[in-house]
Write an enzyme that holds these catalytic residues in place. Structure first.
Site, PDB file in Angstrom:
ATOM      1  N   ILE A  64       0.851  -1.199   0.000  1.00 25.55           N
ATOM      2  CA  ILE A  64       0.000   0.000   0.000  1.00 25.55           C
ATOM      3  C   ILE A  64       0.887   1.250   0.000  1.00 25.55           C
ATOM      4  O   ILE A  64       0.751   2.127  -0.860  1.00 25.55           O
ATOM      5  CB  ILE A  64      -0.954  -0.003   1.205  1.00 25.55           C
ATOM      6  CG1 ILE A  64      -1.942  -1.173   1.086  1.00 25.55           C
ATOM      7  CG2 ILE A  64      -1.718   1.329   1.280  1.00 25.55           C
ATOM      8  CD1 ILE A  64      -2.818  -1.360   2.307  1.00 25.55           C
ATOM      9  N   TYR A  65       1.802   1.310   0.950  1.00 25.04           N
ATOM     10  CA  TYR A  65       2.751   2.426   0.990  1.00 25.04           C
ATOM     11  C   TYR A  65       3.602   2.449  -0.281  1.00 25.04           C
ATOM     12  O   TYR A  65       3.785   3.494  -0.911  1.00 25.04           O
ATOM     13  CB  TYR A  65       3.652   2.281   2.223  1.00 25.04           C
ATOM     14  CG  TYR A  65       4.854   3.189   2.219  1.00 25.04           C
ATOM     15  CD1 TYR A  65       4.750   4.514   2.619  1.00 25.04           C
ATOM     16  CD2 TYR A  65       6.108   2.710   1.818  1.00 25.04           C
ATOM     17  CE1 TYR A  65       5.856   5.350   2.614  1.00 25.04           C
ATOM     18  CE2 TYR A  65       7.218   3.542   1.817  1.00 25.04           C
ATOM     19  CZ  TYR A  65       7.090   4.862   2.213  1.00 25.04           C
ATOM     20  OH  TYR A  65       8.186   5.686   2.198  1.00 25.04           O
ATOM     21  N   GLY A  66       4.115   1.286  -0.680  1.00 28.45           N
ATOM     22  CA  GLY A  66       4.993   1.213  -1.838  1.00 28.45           C
ATOM     23  C   GLY A  66       4.317   1.666  -3.117  1.00 28.45           C
ATOM     24  O   GLY A  66       4.918   2.354  -3.951  1.00 28.45           O
ATOM     25  N   SER A 123       1.875   3.817  -3.374  1.00 32.22           N
ATOM     26  CA  SER A 123       1.680   5.278  -3.349  1.00 32.22           C
ATOM     27  C   SER A 123       2.972   6.001  -3.689  1.00 32.22           C
ATOM     28  O   SER A 123       2.967   7.008  -4.404  1.00 32.22           O
ATOM     29  CB  SER A 123       1.160   5.719  -1.972  1.00 32.22           C
ATOM     30  OG  SER A 123       2.136   5.542  -0.958  1.00 32.22           O
TER      31      SER A 123
END
Length: 253
Positions: A159-161, A163
């Site tokens: 999820i972070y990656g 974005s």
């Protein structure tokens, strides 16, 4: 104001930091103050931490001011950044805000996952376009984006990656759009950075520090680089992972 006959590779005299409490951004700012920077704007949500960060930079001799900025409120970005540019030319804008999120929790709570993406990507797109337009209007300046070495999705933080990967592509495109306008766009891709925010995470190979990122940013500005990897060896690792089979990536976690 820019010096007459100032070389295009000079470090900034004036700096706007989007994400004014970021440890990495403050390390970069301290290094630039030691070299040349005299005026600093720290943009972020009003807080004691933001004021303390500003005071620490004033102690280094920089004229430091704060401006209210919320990545999750794109409608306010024009006014917030416009306030800074109205005070005079800005030689460099550093986009350094972002949230890590909690992958395990966010997978179970889509609303939280969306907030991570809205902060790291949507908010950055809005602020980036506003800053890019302002830099183009004044005819000079650098726009430095703290991205991440996230070319492939990892099970542990996709999820972070995702974005950050979106932000990286956006910043590259913005650099192409502003090419020839006098505005220099530089994407910084650090690996795992040891900060208070990441202290509870397990150590990673090729981990780096805010100070090492600051050193690399200074060198990138002097060279007018478009992409900076920190540490430099990450470029080779990313190249290998780019072609790694999906099955291998799943085992890497």
């Amino acid at each position: 104001m820019k010096d007459v006959c100032e070389p295009p590779t000079a470090l900034p005299r004036s700096l706007l930091v989007l994400g004014g409490t970021s440890e990495i951004a403050l390390a970069i700012t301290r290094r630039l103050i030691a070299r040349r920077t005299r005026t600093v704007w720290l943009a972020g949500r009003p807080s004691l931490a933001l004021e303390q960060a500003a005071e620490s930079l004033r102690a280094l001799g920089a004229d430091t001011r704060t401006v209210a900025f919320d990545a999750l409120d794109p409608g306010s970005h024009d006014a917030a950044l416009g306030k800074v540019f109205a005070e005079g030319p800005v030689d460099m804008v550093l986009l350094a805000f972002g949230v890590l999120g909690d992958q395990a929790h966010d997978e179970r709570d889509p609303a939280r996952a969306v907030q991570v993406v809205q902060t790291n990507y949507t908010g950055a797109v809005s602020a980036g376009l506003v800053a890019g337009r302002a830099l183009q209007s004044q005819g000079h300046g650098s726009f430095v984006v703290l991205s991440a070495a996230a070319e492939r999705a990892r099970r542990s933080d996709f999820i972070y990656g995702s974005s950050k990967a979106g932000l990286d592509v956006f910043a590259q495109g913005l650099g192409d759009a502003l090419h020839g306008t006098g505005v220099h766009v530089m994407v910084v891709r650090p690996g795992f950075v040891r900060t208070r925010r990441t202290a509870e995470r397990p150590p990673a190979s090729l981990a780096t520090t805010p100070e090492a990122v600051a050193t690399a940013v200074e060198l990138g500005l002097r060279r007018r680089s478009e992409t900076v990897w920190v540490p430099g060896a990450l470029r080779l690792v990313a190249s290998a992972l780019r072609h790694a089979p999906r099955a291998l990536m799943r085992r890497l976690g």
